[in-house]
Write a protein that holds these residues in place. Structure first.
Motif, PDB file in Angstrom:
ATOM      1  N   GLU A 354       0.842  -1.200   0.000  1.00  0.00           N
ATOM      2  CA  GLU A 354       0.000   0.000   0.000  1.00  0.00           C
ATOM      3  C   GLU A 354       0.876   1.249   0.000  1.00  0.00           C
ATOM      4  O   GLU A 354       1.968   1.259   0.573  1.00  0.00           O
ATOM      5  CB  GLU A 354      -0.907   0.003   1.232  1.00  0.00           C
ATOM      6  CG  GLU A 354      -1.864  -1.176   1.312  1.00  0.00           C
ATOM      7  CD  GLU A 354      -2.938  -1.104   0.247  1.00  0.00           C
ATOM      8  OE1 GLU A 354      -3.134  -0.012  -0.323  1.00  0.00           O
ATOM      9  OE2 GLU A 354      -3.563  -2.147  -0.033  1.00  0.00           O
ATOM     10  N   LYS A 355       0.369   2.306  -0.614  1.00  0.00           N
ATOM     11  CA  LYS A 355       1.133   3.548  -0.721  1.00  0.00           C
ATOM     12  C   LYS A 355       1.512   4.100   0.641  1.00  0.00           C
ATOM     13  O   LYS A 355       2.635   4.565   0.853  1.00  0.00           O
ATOM     14  CB  LYS A 355       0.321   4.582  -1.503  1.00  0.00           C
ATOM     15  CG  LYS A 355       1.080   5.855  -1.809  1.00  0.00           C
ATOM     16  CD  LYS A 355       0.255   6.787  -2.679  1.00  0.00           C
ATOM     17  CE  LYS A 355       1.031   8.048  -3.021  1.00  0.00           C
ATOM     18  NZ  LYS A 355       0.233   8.970  -3.873  1.00  0.00           N
ATOM     19  N   GLU A 356       0.589   4.000   1.609  1.00  0.00           N
ATOM     20  CA  GLU A 356       0.867   4.557   2.933  1.00  0.00           C
ATOM     21  C   GLU A 356       1.876   3.714   3.725  1.00  0.00           C
ATOM     22  O   GLU A 356       2.415   4.167   4.736  1.00  0.00           O
ATOM     23  CB  GLU A 356      -0.434   4.694   3.736  1.00  0.00           C
ATOM     24  CG  GLU A 356      -1.156   3.378   3.980  1.00  0.00           C
ATOM     25  CD  GLU A 356      -2.203   3.097   2.920  1.00  0.00           C
ATOM     26  OE1 GLU A 356      -3.159   2.370   3.217  1.00  0.00           O
ATOM     27  OE2 GLU A 356      -2.068   3.633   1.790  1.00  0.00           O
ATOM     28  N   ASP A 357       2.134   2.485   3.275  1.00  0.00           N
ATOM     29  CA  ASP A 357       3.092   1.615   3.972  1.00  0.00           C
ATOM     30  C   ASP A 357       4.495   1.711   3.393  1.00  0.00           C
ATOM     31  O   ASP A 357       5.433   1.118   3.919  1.00  0.00           O
ATOM     32  CB  ASP A 357       2.628   0.152   3.893  1.00  0.00           C
ATOM     33  CG  ASP A 357       1.312  -0.074   4.609  1.00  0.00           C
ATOM     34  OD1 ASP A 357       0.998   0.722   5.519  1.00  0.00           O
ATOM     35  OD2 ASP A 357       0.607  -1.033   4.253  1.00  0.00           O
ATOM     36  N   ARG A 358       4.648   2.424   2.295  1.00  0.00           N
ATOM     37  CA  ARG A 358       5.912   2.395   1.569  1.00  0.00           C
ATOM     38  C   ARG A 358       7.100   2.873   2.404  1.00  0.00           C
ATOM     39  O   ARG A 358       8.153   2.224   2.438  1.00  0.00           O
ATOM     40  CB  ARG A 358       5.788   3.247   0.302  1.00  0.00           C
ATOM     41  CG  ARG A 358       7.035   3.170  -0.574  1.00  0.00           C
ATOM     42  CD  ARG A 358       6.944   4.118  -1.754  1.00  0.00           C
ATOM     43  NE  ARG A 358       8.144   4.075  -2.562  1.00  0.00           N
ATOM     44  CZ  ARG A 358       8.475   4.990  -3.464  1.00  0.00           C
ATOM     45  NH1 ARG A 358       7.652   6.016  -3.685  1.00  0.00           N
ATOM     46  NH2 ARG A 358       9.600   4.896  -4.141  1.00  0.00           N
ATOM     47  N   GLU A 359       6.948   3.994   3.104  1.00  0.00           N
ATOM     48  CA  GLU A 359       8.075   4.557   3.834  1.00  0.00           C
ATOM     49  C   GLU A 359       8.568   3.642   4.949  1.00  0.00           C
ATOM     50  O   GLU A 359       9.756   3.461   5.145  1.00  0.00           O
ATOM     51  CB  GLU A 359       7.698   5.939   4.409  1.00  0.00           C
ATOM     52  CG  GLU A 359       7.529   7.019   3.363  1.00  0.00           C
ATOM     53  CD  GLU A 359       8.771   7.186   2.495  1.00  0.00           C
ATOM     54  OE1 GLU A 359       9.883   7.155   3.057  1.00  0.00           O
ATOM     55  OE2 GLU A 359       8.612   7.321   1.276  1.00  0.00           O
ATOM     56  N   LEU A 451       4.448  -0.835  -5.606  1.00  0.00           N
ATOM     57  CA  LEU A 451       3.187  -0.120  -5.446  1.00  0.00           C
ATOM     58  C   LEU A 451       2.139  -0.669  -6.421  1.00  0.00           C
ATOM     59  O   LEU A 451       0.949  -0.602  -6.155  1.00  0.00           O
ATOM     60  CB  LEU A 451       3.390   1.384  -5.680  1.00  0.00           C
ATOM     61  CG  LEU A 451       4.165   2.130  -4.589  1.00  0.00           C
ATOM     62  CD1 LEU A 451       4.396   3.567  -5.009  1.00  0.00           C
ATOM     63  CD2 LEU A 451       3.421   2.076  -3.260  1.00  0.00           C
ATOM     64  N   GLU A 506      -0.523  -5.076   7.251  1.00  0.00           N
ATOM     65  CA  GLU A 506      -1.941  -5.271   7.034  1.00  0.00           C
ATOM     66  C   GLU A 506      -2.632  -5.754   8.307  1.00  0.00           C
ATOM     67  O   GLU A 506      -3.749  -5.353   8.623  1.00  0.00           O
ATOM     68  CB  GLU A 506      -2.166  -6.307   5.917  1.00  0.00           C
ATOM     69  CG  GLU A 506      -3.623  -6.545   5.564  1.00  0.00           C
ATOM     70  CD  GLU A 506      -4.293  -5.317   4.985  1.00  0.00           C
ATOM     71  OE1 GLU A 506      -5.528  -5.198   5.134  1.00  0.00           O
ATOM     72  OE2 GLU A 506      -3.586  -4.465   4.396  1.00  0.00           O
ATOM     73  N   LYS A 509      -2.891  -2.639  11.207  1.00  0.00           N
ATOM     74  CA  LYS A 509      -3.362  -1.319  10.794  1.00  0.00           C
ATOM     75  C   LYS A 509      -3.896  -0.505  11.974  1.00  0.00           C
ATOM     76  O   LYS A 509      -3.759   0.710  12.019  1.00  0.00           O
ATOM     77  CB  LYS A 509      -4.465  -1.459   9.744  1.00  0.00           C
ATOM     78  CG  LYS A 509      -3.974  -1.941   8.381  1.00  0.00           C
ATOM     79  CD  LYS A 509      -3.124  -0.914   7.710  1.00  0.00           C
ATOM     80  CE  LYS A 509      -2.753  -1.377   6.305  1.00  0.00           C
ATOM     81  NZ  LYS A 509      -1.879  -0.407   5.639  1.00  0.00           N
TER      82      LYS A 509
END
Length: 533
Positions: A354-359, A451, A506, A509
């Motif tokens: 997920e985009k919000e998990d990338r960092e 992504l 996941e 969250k």
């Protein structure tokens, strides 16, 4: 024996490419005359010259300076540059504004840059993407950048293709006017008015001779020549098998679909079918093997679990369906390409983040990969320490020579020795010193891929799919027909822990913090053996 000069012939010499100086050539290009500002030819040249000046490189030649598409590497100026570099034998660098200026052909462009480095000692450098292709990390990052250049091409192409597909679905022909027609509304894509011209009325006779007189293609070519129309047998065959001439539109952009066209038919549908029925009577129906087909990207890449041989592909002509098959006699592994592609997409979903998990995944990957590169980083520290000691000895020797404590013979004896040792250490430092910064860049690109790995695979052409497949699974995948699933021997080390990290995120969250210390250093998705560095 104290004279060691007799043994110099046995001492390893520094690589040739690092001894011949710092000569470079500059290559610039744009895809069209409309490109301006930061990517114009003048701007590219200026930035490349500034980069060469900063690096202390001597520019001995300029190439490009014109409009060339980089979708393929069949470019006049590009090939002239390659020929010059290979024949000169004293060129060390090719400087470009960015790697996409060098090539947008993905694996083909990466292969050219790799060939220049390994065979000719020529390093390809980009002013806007600094990396060291002579290091493992830098080489990997360079290949990823070439891959992204190709992906960008595919995405741009997709936008154009979408518009073309919409026009085709409405019945408008979007390419050059076919032979035998003229466009009464030339220049208006959505209002084209294609009508049969004088030559087209003569071409209609070819259909009639084929259907009603059953003339051979060679005979039709001769008869057409008598009435002033020059055609080859190949052109005749293309004419007879193109539904456009009976008022229909078909295209690879709308596979499996037939659209009523807005253009005037050259012949009736009945005549067209009659002509092709005559051809079909002479065909041998069955299936044909496909050596290079965009519908079979997993061919060769996939191995049979039962016998270990690579799987090939074929087309069942009657059904219009592609299949993968193991050719080992008695093996029997045979599966629909559609099913195997869907299962491969399911495999790719394991690497979707997920985009919000990338960092947070990037931080964890940096920590994990840092363990592997620890020895290289420590080695670099040791090399710097040794280099400092050698330079100190060199300065001391020069000082003693100046004040007369040692004579010139002794000075000349040890000076080359110290210089050679310093050169070799500096060369090793160039290979190891950039691990830290390059590692972050590679991980940034890896997580960017994750992504949407499905989009990257689906939107790439045959060669793009293959480079991505081999990047992710370097030893290919293994298909088990009985279980109807895949497994793999190895996952690329940079990707192997992503599935587990994504699952942990996941499942947490709703938590305020995540305990990554409980995750093993190297992990892989279920059913896959973990990757090793």
């Amino acid at each position: 024996m104290n004279d060691l000069s007799l043994f110099k012939r046995f001492a390893p010499q520094a690589p040739k490419q690092f001894q011949e100086g710092n000569n470079a050539v500059i290559y610039t290009r744009v895809s069209s005359a409309e490109q301006e500002d930061n990517t114009s030819l003048a701007s590219q040249k200026r930035y490349c010259e500034m980069y060469a000046d900063k690096k202390g490189l001597n520019v001995v030649g300029y190439f490009g300076g014109t409009y060339e598409s980089a979708k393929t590497d069949d470019r006049k100026e590009f090939n002239r540059m390659l020929t010059f570099v290979k024949r000169s034998k004293n060129i060390n660098y090719v400087i470009v504004y960015s790697y996409e200026r060098f090539s947008r052909s993905g694996i083909a462009g990466a292969s050219i840059a790799d060939d220049l480095l390994k065979k000719y000692g020529v390093i390809t450098l980009a002013t806007t993407q600094e990396l060291d292709p002579t290091t493992p990390a830098g080489s990997f990052q360079q290949k990823i950048l070439f891959l992204f250049g190709q992906m960008d091409n595919e995405l741009r192409r997709d936008k154009v293709v979408t518009g073309m597909r919409e026009l085709l679905m409405k019945g408008y022909w979007v390419w050059a006017v076919p032979r035998g027609y003229e466009d009464l509304n030339k220049g208006k894509a959505t209002e084209r008015n294609l009508v049969v011209n004088e030559e087209g009325r003569l071409l209609k006779k070819a259909f009639e001779w084929k259907a009603y007189q059953q003339l051979s293609n060679a005979e039709i070519v001769r008869e057409m020549k008598k009435i002033g129309v020059k055609l080859s047998e190949k052109h005749i065959n293309n004419l007879f098998t193109n539904p456009f001439y009976c008022g229909l539109i078909t295209s690879k952009l709308i596979p499996g679909q037939v659209i009523e066209g807005k253009h005037e038919p050259l012949v009736t549908k009945e005549l067209f079918l009659t002509v092709n029925h005559i051809k079909d009577e002479k065909r041998i129906h069955g299936f044909v093997y496909d050596r290079e087909n965009e519908n079979l990207p997993l061919k060769i890449f996939t191995k049979c679990d039962k016998c270990g041989n690579t799987m090939t592909g074929y087309l069942v002509k009657k059904k219009g369906l592609h299949y993968y098959k193991c050719n080992t006699k008695g093996c029997g592994a045979n599966r629909s390409a559609k099913v195997m592609h869907e299962k491969f997409r399911s495999l790719l979903k394991n690497f979707w983040i997920e985009k919000e998990d990338r960092e947070i995944i990037k931080l964890q990957l940096e920590e994990q990969m840092g363990v592997f590169f620890k020895s290289q980083i420590e080695n670099a520290k040791a090399l710097r320490l040794k280099l400092g000691e050698l330079k100190a000895k060199q300065e001391t020797m020069e000082e003693r020579f100046v004040i007369g404590e040692i004579d010139r013979n002794l000075y000349n004896k040890f000076k080359p020795k110290y210089e050679k040792e310093c050169f070799e250490i500096e060369r090793e430092l160039n290979k190891t010193g950039g691990y830290s910064s390059n590692l972050k860049k590679v991980i940034d690109l890896v997580t960017k891929i994750c992504l949407n790995p499905l989009l990257l695979w689906d939107s790439s052409d045959l060669y793009g799919k293959r480079i991505f497949q081999n990047l992710l699974f370097p030893e290919g995948i293994i298909y088990n027909r009985e279980l109807d699933n895949y497994r793999t021997m190895r996952v690329n080390s940079f990707f192997s822990s992503i599935p587990q990290l994504a699952r942990v995120l996941e499942g947490d969250k709703k938590r305020d913090s995540i305990k990554f210390d409980k995750i093993p250093t190297w992990v892989g998705p279920p059913g896959l053996e973990p990757g090793t560095p």
